[in-house]
Design a protein around this motif. Structure first.
Motif, short mmCIF file in Angstrom:
data_model
loop_
_atom_site.label_atom_id
_atom_site.label_comp_id
_atom_site.label_asym_id
_atom_site.label_seq_id
_atom_site.Cartn_x
_atom_site.Cartn_y
_atom_site.Cartn_z
N GLY A 82 1.08 -1.14 -0.04
CA GLY A 82 -0.10 0.13 0.06
C GLY A 82 1.06 1.31 -0.06
N VAL A 83 0.60 2.18 -0.80
CA VAL A 83 1.07 3.40 -0.85
C VAL A 83 0.27 4.71 -0.54
CG1 VAL A 83 2.66 5.20 -2.22
CG2 VAL A 83 2.68 2.68 -2.38
N VAL A 84 0.78 5.64 0.37
CA VAL A 84 -0.07 6.79 0.82
C VAL A 84 0.71 7.89 0.27
CG1 VAL A 84 -1.19 8.30 2.60
CG2 VAL A 84 -1.34 5.70 2.53
N VAL A 85 0.24 8.82 -0.52
CA VAL A 85 1.06 10.27 -0.53
C VAL A 85 0.00 11.32 -0.10
CG1 VAL A 85 2.29 11.69 -2.40
CG2 VAL A 85 2.21 9.24 -3.02
N ALA A 86 0.84 12.06 0.63
CA ALA A 86 -0.12 13.16 1.40
C ALA A 86 0.73 14.73 1.34
CB ALA A 86 -0.28 12.71 2.99
N HIS A 87 -0.30 15.52 0.67
CA HIS A 87 0.36 16.83 0.63
C HIS A 87 -0.04 17.70 2.00
CE1 HIS A 87 2.30 20.34 -1.05
NE2 HIS A 87 1.24 21.16 -1.06
N THR A 88 0.50 18.53 2.74
CA THR A 88 -0.13 18.87 4.07
C THR A 88 0.02 20.23 4.12
OG1 THR A 88 2.22 18.49 5.24
CG2 THR A 88 1.02 16.47 5.34
N VAL A 89 0.35 21.07 3.19
CA VAL A 89 0.13 22.50 3.33
C VAL A 89 -1.18 22.86 3.39
CG1 VAL A 89 0.63 24.65 2.19
CG2 VAL A 89 2.17 22.81 1.86
N PRO A 90 -1.37 23.56 4.72
CA PRO A 90 -2.84 23.90 4.75
C PRO A 90 -3.72 24.68 3.67
CG PRO A 90 -1.40 24.15 6.78
CD PRO A 90 -0.57 23.74 5.80
N GLU A 105 8.48 1.02 -8.62
CA GLU A 105 7.64 1.63 -9.47
C GLU A 105 7.65 3.17 -9.05
OE1 GLU A 105 4.13 -0.34 -10.22
OE2 GLU A 105 4.66 -2.33 -9.47
N LEU A 106 7.63 3.43 -7.72
CA LEU A 106 7.60 4.92 -7.18
C LEU A 106 8.73 5.80 -7.74
CD1 LEU A 106 6.64 3.71 -3.51
CD2 LEU A 106 4.93 4.42 -5.63
N LEU A 107 9.77 5.12 -8.27
CA LEU A 107 10.87 5.84 -8.73
C LEU A 107 10.49 6.72 -9.81
CD1 LEU A 107 13.72 3.33 -7.79
CD2 LEU A 107 13.41 5.70 -6.74
N GLU A 108 9.43 6.28 -10.58
CA GLU A 108 8.94 6.77 -11.78
C GLU A 108 8.21 8.16 -11.51
OE1 GLU A 108 6.87 4.15 -14.04
OE2 GLU A 108 8.28 2.78 -14.18
N LEU A 109 7.72 8.40 -10.35
CA LEU A 109 7.15 9.59 -9.82
C LEU A 109 7.79 11.11 -9.89
CD1 LEU A 109 5.51 8.24 -6.39
CD2 LEU A 109 4.31 8.74 -8.62
N ASP A 110 7.02 12.00 -9.96
CA ASP A 110 7.59 13.30 -10.00
C ASP A 110 7.90 13.92 -8.94
OD1 ASP A 110 8.58 15.84 -10.61
OD2 ASP A 110 7.35 16.09 -12.53
N PHE A 111 8.94 13.69 -8.24
CA PHE A 111 9.09 13.94 -6.89
C PHE A 111 8.90 15.77 -6.48
CE2 PHE A 111 10.49 9.83 -6.26
CZ PHE A 111 10.09 9.34 -5.04
N ALA A 112 9.49 16.51 -7.42
CA ALA A 112 9.43 17.81 -7.15
C ALA A 112 7.96 18.20 -7.41
CB ALA A 112 10.22 18.34 -8.48
N ALA A 113 7.32 17.46 -8.40
CA ALA A 113 5.74 17.89 -8.28
C ALA A 113 5.07 17.59 -7.16
CB ALA A 113 5.23 17.29 -9.51
N LEU A 114 5.36 16.41 -6.58
CA LEU A 114 4.89 16.17 -5.61
C LEU A 114 5.00 16.87 -4.31
CD1 LEU A 114 5.34 12.11 -5.44
CD2 LEU A 114 3.20 13.34 -5.91
N GLY A 115 6.31 17.44 -4.20
CA GLY A 115 6.40 18.28 -2.92
C GLY A 115 5.80 19.71 -3.21
#
Length: 300
Positions: A82-90, A105-115
């Motif tokens: 299971g994978v959870v991605v959460a953006h926490t800026v109010p 497979e998660l290495l294909e994510l755009d980490f800069a975009a997620l951040g």
């Protein structure tokens, strides 16, 4: 024998502005035992764990492992993660979930975009109640195991379906510590009763200042300023306040805190050190950890 948590409590060390800073959390389910540096010391492929950590560096994304409460030494390796991605800026937060067979497979994510708050369509939106992530990694600090594991077990036994153990939230001396999604507030020195209060408040769209370490979506000066405004106004709406900080000399910041109703405050924050020395983690030498002190709060 004293532990880092007992010393911190005896010194009445403030909880505010001690939350780990992460605009986005990437949480990967991984059963079995965890080492002190769990991304490279678990049943997760070591190369994958290190690559995920490297990919997240400097992007605002923090990677951690999660697992359900219970015994873990004899758990078979996870076959689906299971994978959870959460953006926490109010005001801009979201939580997305998916499953993968191979965490690589998660290495294909755009980490800069997620951040930056763009989930890029990953997974599906989380539906349901708050997610409670309790730090339990005794290989990193024994207080997290001694205090965190019973808390996670109690919450799960009480019927909270979204309770997870997590590898590292920082601030071992504030154990038991818990990060709550969707809003990204970290809490410390919890009891089962106070943790249940936090989850009930979160479900209603609120946070609880009494045990709050801050919202991970803000840098530490912003966490301190937000907390000060909450204490001054009694505001507990999780998404009610936003912050913007700017340096005001070495180790000092001016932080503008804005309420969604238009009210605003300017908060003067200074970085100091905690005295007398105390261990930040069990087994480590005593030190003087950084702390954020609020000098003034002014309506503007």
């Amino acid at each position: 024998m004293s532990t880092c948590t007992t010393v911190s409590c005896e010194l009445a060390e403030p909880l505010a502005a001690t939350a780990a800073v992460a605009t986005t959390w990437l949480l990967v389910e991984q059963n079995g035992p965890w080492g002190a540096k769990a991304l490279g010391e678990s049943h997760l492929d070591r190369a994958t764990g290190r690559a995920l950590e490297a990919a997240a560096a400097g992007t605002g994304v923090r990677v951690a492992l999660i697992r359900r409460p219970g015994r873990h030494a004899d758990c078979p390796p996870t076959t689906r993660h299971g994978v959870v991605v959460a953006h926490t800026v109010p005001g801009r937060g979201w939580v997305r979930r998916a499953q993968v067979v191979d965490p690589a497979e998660l290495l294909e994510l755009d980490f800069a975009a997620l951040g930056a708050g763009d989930h890029t369509g990953f997974g599906a939106e989380h539906v349901g109640g708050p997610m409670a992530l309790v730090c339990t990694n005794g290989r990193r600090d024994r207080c997290c195991a001694l205090l965190g594991r019973p808390l996670a077990a109690e919450l799960a036994a009480a019927g909270h379906s979204e309770v997870w153990e997590v590898t590292h939230l920082g601030g071992h001396r504030f154990a038991p510590t818990m990060l709550v999604l969707p809003y990204g507030y970290a809490y410390g020195r919890l009891t089962p009763e106070s943790a249940k209060d936090v989850l009930a408040a979160t479900a209603a769209g609120h946070m609880v200042p009494e045990w709050s370490r801050g919202c991970s979506g803000w840098e530490r000066p912003g966490q301190a300023a937000e907390h000060a405004v909450r204490l001054a106004t009694g505001e507990t709406g999780a998404d009610a306040l936003t912050v913007a900080q700017r340096p005001d000399g070495e180790g000092r910041w001016l932080v503008r805190v804005v309420h969604r109703d238009g009210r605003a405050w300017e908060v003067d924050v200074i970085e100091t050190v905690s005295e007398p020395p105390r261990p930040e983690s069990c087994g480590k030498a005593a030190g003087t950890p950084s702390r954020m002190d609020v000098l003034s709060v002014r309506g503007v």
